[in-house]
Scaffold this motif. Structure first.
Motif, PDB file in Angstrom:
ATOM      1  N   THR A 235       3.290  -4.730  -6.792  1.00 52.20           N
ATOM      2  CA  THR A 235       4.546  -5.452  -6.689  1.00 52.20           C
ATOM      3  C   THR A 235       5.403  -4.893  -5.580  1.00 52.20           C
ATOM      4  O   THR A 235       6.061  -5.623  -4.853  1.00 52.20           O
ATOM      5  CB  THR A 235       5.315  -5.330  -8.017  1.00 52.20           C
ATOM      6  N   ARG A 236       5.358  -3.587  -5.448  1.00 50.45           N
ATOM      7  CA  ARG A 236       6.243  -2.951  -4.504  1.00 50.45           C
ATOM      8  C   ARG A 236       5.787  -3.173  -3.057  1.00 50.45           C
ATOM      9  O   ARG A 236       6.597  -3.273  -2.157  1.00 50.45           O
ATOM     10  CB  ARG A 236       6.303  -1.459  -4.802  1.00 50.45           C
ATOM     11  N   SER A 237       4.516  -3.233  -2.847  1.00 53.73           N
ATOM     12  CA  SER A 237       4.056  -3.284  -1.472  1.00 53.73           C
ATOM     13  C   SER A 237       3.245  -4.536  -1.210  1.00 53.73           C
ATOM     14  O   SER A 237       2.036  -4.507  -1.166  1.00 53.73           O
ATOM     15  CB  SER A 237       3.231  -2.045  -1.152  1.00 53.73           C
ATOM     16  N   LEU A 238       3.957  -5.604  -1.047  1.00 56.01           N
ATOM     17  CA  LEU A 238       3.324  -6.885  -0.787  1.00 56.01           C
ATOM     18  C   LEU A 238       2.499  -6.835   0.480  1.00 56.01           C
ATOM     19  O   LEU A 238       1.468  -7.469   0.595  1.00 56.01           O
ATOM     20  CB  LEU A 238       4.417  -7.944  -0.657  1.00 56.01           C
ATOM     21  N   GLY A 239       2.983  -6.050   1.461  1.00 60.25           N
ATOM     22  CA  GLY A 239       2.310  -6.033   2.748  1.00 60.25           C
ATOM     23  C   GLY A 239       1.072  -5.170   2.768  1.00 60.25           C
ATOM     24  O   GLY A 239       0.394  -5.106   3.778  1.00 60.25           O
ATOM     25  N   ALA A 240       0.798  -4.508   1.673  1.00 66.26           N
ATOM     26  CA  ALA A 240      -0.283  -3.532   1.696  1.00 66.26           C
ATOM     27  C   ALA A 240      -1.546  -4.029   1.000  1.00 66.26           C
ATOM     28  O   ALA A 240      -2.437  -3.264   0.758  1.00 66.26           O
ATOM     29  CB  ALA A 240       0.171  -2.234   1.059  1.00 66.26           C
ATOM     30  N   HIS A 241      -1.579  -5.309   0.713  1.00 68.72           N
ATOM     31  CA  HIS A 241      -2.791  -5.776   0.046  1.00 68.72           C
ATOM     32  C   HIS A 241      -3.956  -5.824   1.048  1.00 68.72           C
ATOM     33  O   HIS A 241      -3.758  -5.810   2.252  1.00 68.72           O
ATOM     34  CB  HIS A 241      -2.567  -7.139  -0.618  1.00 68.72           C
ATOM     35  N   GLU A 242      -5.122  -5.846   0.494  1.00 65.33           N
ATOM     36  CA  GLU A 242      -6.319  -5.936   1.324  1.00 65.33           C
ATOM     37  C   GLU A 242      -6.869  -7.347   1.193  1.00 65.33           C
ATOM     38  O   GLU A 242      -7.099  -7.829   0.084  1.00 65.33           O
ATOM     39  CB  GLU A 242      -7.353  -4.915   0.838  1.00 65.33           C
ATOM     40  N   HIS A 243      -7.079  -7.987   2.316  1.00 67.41           N
ATOM     41  CA  HIS A 243      -7.579  -9.354   2.253  1.00 67.41           C
ATOM     42  C   HIS A 243      -8.964  -9.369   1.630  1.00 67.41           C
ATOM     43  O   HIS A 243      -9.805  -8.536   1.927  1.00 67.41           O
ATOM     44  CB  HIS A 243      -7.594  -9.973   3.639  1.00 67.41           C
ATOM     45  N   GLY A 244      -9.155 -10.331   0.743  1.00 63.68           N
ATOM     46  CA  GLY A 244     -10.413 -10.421   0.021  1.00 63.68           C
ATOM     47  C   GLY A 244     -10.360  -9.793  -1.349  1.00 63.68           C
ATOM     48  O   GLY A 244     -11.260  -9.992  -2.157  1.00 63.68           O
ATOM     49  N   VAL A 245      -9.307  -9.012  -1.603  1.00 65.67           N
ATOM     50  CA  VAL A 245      -9.243  -8.265  -2.854  1.00 65.67           C
ATOM     51  C   VAL A 245      -8.028  -8.708  -3.682  1.00 65.67           C
ATOM     52  O   VAL A 245      -6.889  -8.610  -3.229  1.00 65.67           O
ATOM     53  CB  VAL A 245      -9.156  -6.755  -2.604  1.00 65.67           C
ATOM     54  N   ALA A 246      -8.297  -9.198  -4.860  1.00 63.90           N
ATOM     55  CA  ALA A 246      -7.254  -9.645  -5.775  1.00 63.90           C
ATOM     56  C   ALA A 246      -7.174  -8.698  -6.961  1.00 63.90           C
ATOM     57  O   ALA A 246      -8.039  -7.836  -7.135  1.00 63.90           O
ATOM     58  CB  ALA A 246      -7.556 -11.068  -6.256  1.00 63.90           C
ATOM     59  N   ALA A 247      -6.118  -8.842  -7.740  1.00 62.78           N
ATOM     60  CA  ALA A 247      -5.933  -7.976  -8.906  1.00 62.78           C
ATOM     61  C   ALA A 247      -5.666  -8.822 -10.138  1.00 62.78           C
ATOM     62  O   ALA A 247      -4.874  -9.764 -10.105  1.00 62.78           O
ATOM     63  CB  ALA A 247      -4.761  -7.017  -8.676  1.00 62.78           C
TER      64      ALA A 247
END
Ligand SMILES: [Zn+2]
Length: 200
Positions: free
Chosen positions: A21-33
């Protein structure tokens, strides 16, 4: 009043979820939670996926086609049992499902305006892969969904089949956290093996 609140709170309190939640910009493309809490007959789920995985882009919608893609994706994400298929024997039904797009310009209520485009926004056309810590300015968007289910026979909840990967070709992996009365477990489910069996 709602008996569901403690479960939702439990999901929200999960460390990984708080981090997402805190780091929207830090997700890795292709990877969901996907976070799942099972409490008796109630199943609460929370799902986050990069815009890139779901609609293939993370810029603010520019065309009718972009907007249509987002609307269609939200519709798909509001039908969790078509994405995260539970054993039929569990007899689960969806009692609440919500999905929306977060980040980028999507939080602004621009959609209601009758002109077609907003003033210039920063669009990053090339790689979004460099992670920046600027929370809402990294050009990333995420789809976020929350679900509440009730199951006739929660004992029959032996796993999940991820039809999700068929629906969204850009998706590669789902990081799953499961909380039950017996504790928390983490799993990684990949496209090549899209089935999760809950351990004993
Ligand atoms: Zn992104």
């Amino acid at each position: 009043m709602k008996p569901t609140l403690p479960i939702i709170a439990l999901v929200a309190a999960m460390p990984a979820f708080a981090q997402e939640t805190r780091s929207l910009g830090a997700h890795e493309h292709g990877v969901a939670a996907l976070n799942i809490a099972i409490d008796g007959a109630l199943v609460a789920m929370e799902f986050r996926a990069p815009g890139a995985d779901i609609v293939g882009f993370e810029y603010a919608a520019e065309s009718d086609a972009d907007r249509a893609a987002i609307t269609a994706a939200i519709g798909l994400l509001r039908a969790p049992l078509d994405l995260f298929v539970l054993p039929a024997a569990a007899g689960c039904i969806v009692t609440e499902a919500d999905a929306d797009l977060e980040g980028g310009m999507a939080d602004d209520d621009h959609d209601d305006h009758d002109h077609d485009h907003d003033q210039a926004h920063d669009h990053e056309d090339d790689g979004h892969d460099d992670h920046s810590d600027e929370d809402h300015e990294a050009g990333h968007t995420e789809f976020h969904a929350t679900y509440l289910l009730t199951c006739d026979d929660p004992e029959a909840l032996s796993g999940i089949s991820f039809a999700y990967f068929e629906t969204f070709p850009n998706a590669r992996e789902v990081e799953v956290q499961l909380i039950t009365s017996s504790g928390a477990q983490a799993f990684e489910v990949e496209r090549a093996s899209p089935t999760l069996e809950f351990g004993p």
